[in-house]
Scaffold this active site. Structure first.
Site, short mmCIF file in Angstrom:
data_model
loop_
_atom_site.label_atom_id
_atom_site.label_comp_id
_atom_site.label_asym_id
_atom_site.label_seq_id
_atom_site.Cartn_x
_atom_site.Cartn_y
_atom_site.Cartn_z
N GLY A 31 36.50 21.17 -9.96
CA GLY A 31 35.65 20.30 -9.17
C GLY A 31 35.78 18.84 -9.53
N VAL A 35 44.43 18.35 -13.79
CA VAL A 35 45.02 18.02 -15.08
C VAL A 35 46.52 18.30 -15.00
CG1 VAL A 35 45.06 18.45 -17.55
CG2 VAL A 35 42.89 18.57 -16.31
N LYS A 50 44.34 13.42 -16.59
CA LYS A 50 43.25 13.92 -15.75
C LYS A 50 43.14 12.98 -14.55
CE LYS A 50 39.28 16.53 -15.51
NZ LYS A 50 38.88 17.82 -16.08
N ASP A 144 28.03 17.51 -20.13
CA ASP A 144 28.58 18.73 -19.54
C ASP A 144 29.26 19.59 -20.61
OD1 ASP A 144 29.11 20.54 -17.53
OD2 ASP A 144 30.94 19.55 -16.86
#
Length: 233
Positions: A31, A35, A50, A144
């Site tokens: 989401g 990478v 990324k 996260d």
């Protein structure tokens, strides 16, 4: 827009970013972007990149992400993945990081459905906690922390990934297509309310969730629907 014409990829193999980084192979996607294994043609080394879509993202969100990425790049800790560079190429914002050869904790937990032995789990969790303490000391909150965002290398050495990306994702739906950022099973209750400030305690809550899964083999909360999961949390 799909630049490769296959599978909705953001990038294509062989693409040169900022005239320096050549994308060699797609390693994963989710989401929050893609990478890639890439070659730094200037320093002749292999890196991980990324790629984060920035088309349509507010300029303030991009500027904030740059600032936070610069702070994260300054974090010196063996359990935090090193950020080498941050740049843009057309509508593409990207981070250049060290390339890690390992397995994320989600895969490790899946291989141990009864949980890891305490003697193995405790050193892993201690490394993560120590890295978070270093980040929090520098006023950096990950937001996260979850098993897929922690890599386990040889010798059970840990590396936390993606510092700063969650906050950027919250500023634009381009990354997730949803207003919810993170994995609900590991999110602290205050993250469900955009009006509630998030601080270092959010990461500590998530670390507790990671510890629960490593030790028991199960996520701390499960449900059939997202609303039921949020209620459980």
């Amino acid at each position: 827009m799909d630049e490769s014409g296959t599978g909705g990829r953001l990038m294509r193999e062989g693409r040169l970013l900022a005239g320096r980084y050549r994308l060699d192979a797609l390693l994963g996607r989710g989401g929050m972007g893609e990478v890639w294994r890439a070659s730094d043609l200037r320093l002749n080394r292999t890196v991980a990149i990324k790629v984060l879509p920035s088309h349509g993202a507010p300029a303030q969100a991009i500027a904030r992400f740059r600032r936070e990425a610069e702070i994260a790049a300054g974090l010196q800790h063996p359990s935090i993945a090193t950020v080498f560079d941050i740049d843009t190429d057309d509508d593409t914002l990207f981070l250049v990081m060290e390339l890690l050869n390992g397995t994320d904790l989600a895969a490790v937990a899946a291989q141990h459905p009864q949980g890891l032995p305490l003697t193995r789990a405790l050193p892993i969790l201690t490394q993560i906690a120590d890295a978070l303490a270093e980040a929090h000391k520098n006023d950096v909150v990950h937001r996260d922390i979850k098993p897929p965002n922690v890599m386990l290398l040889d010798g059970d050495r840990t590396k936390i990934l993606d510092f700063g990306i969650a906050r950027y994702a919250e500023q634009t739906t381009d990354l997730t297509g949803s207003a919810m950022i993170g994995t609900p099973a590991f999110m602290a209750p205050e993250q469900f309310d955009r009006n509630t400030p998030v601080d270092h305690r959010t990461d500590l809550y998530a670390l507790g969730g990671v510890a629960y899964q490593l030790l028991t083999g199960h996520r701390p909360f499960t449900a059939d629907t997202v609303p039921e999961l949020l209620h459980a949390v």
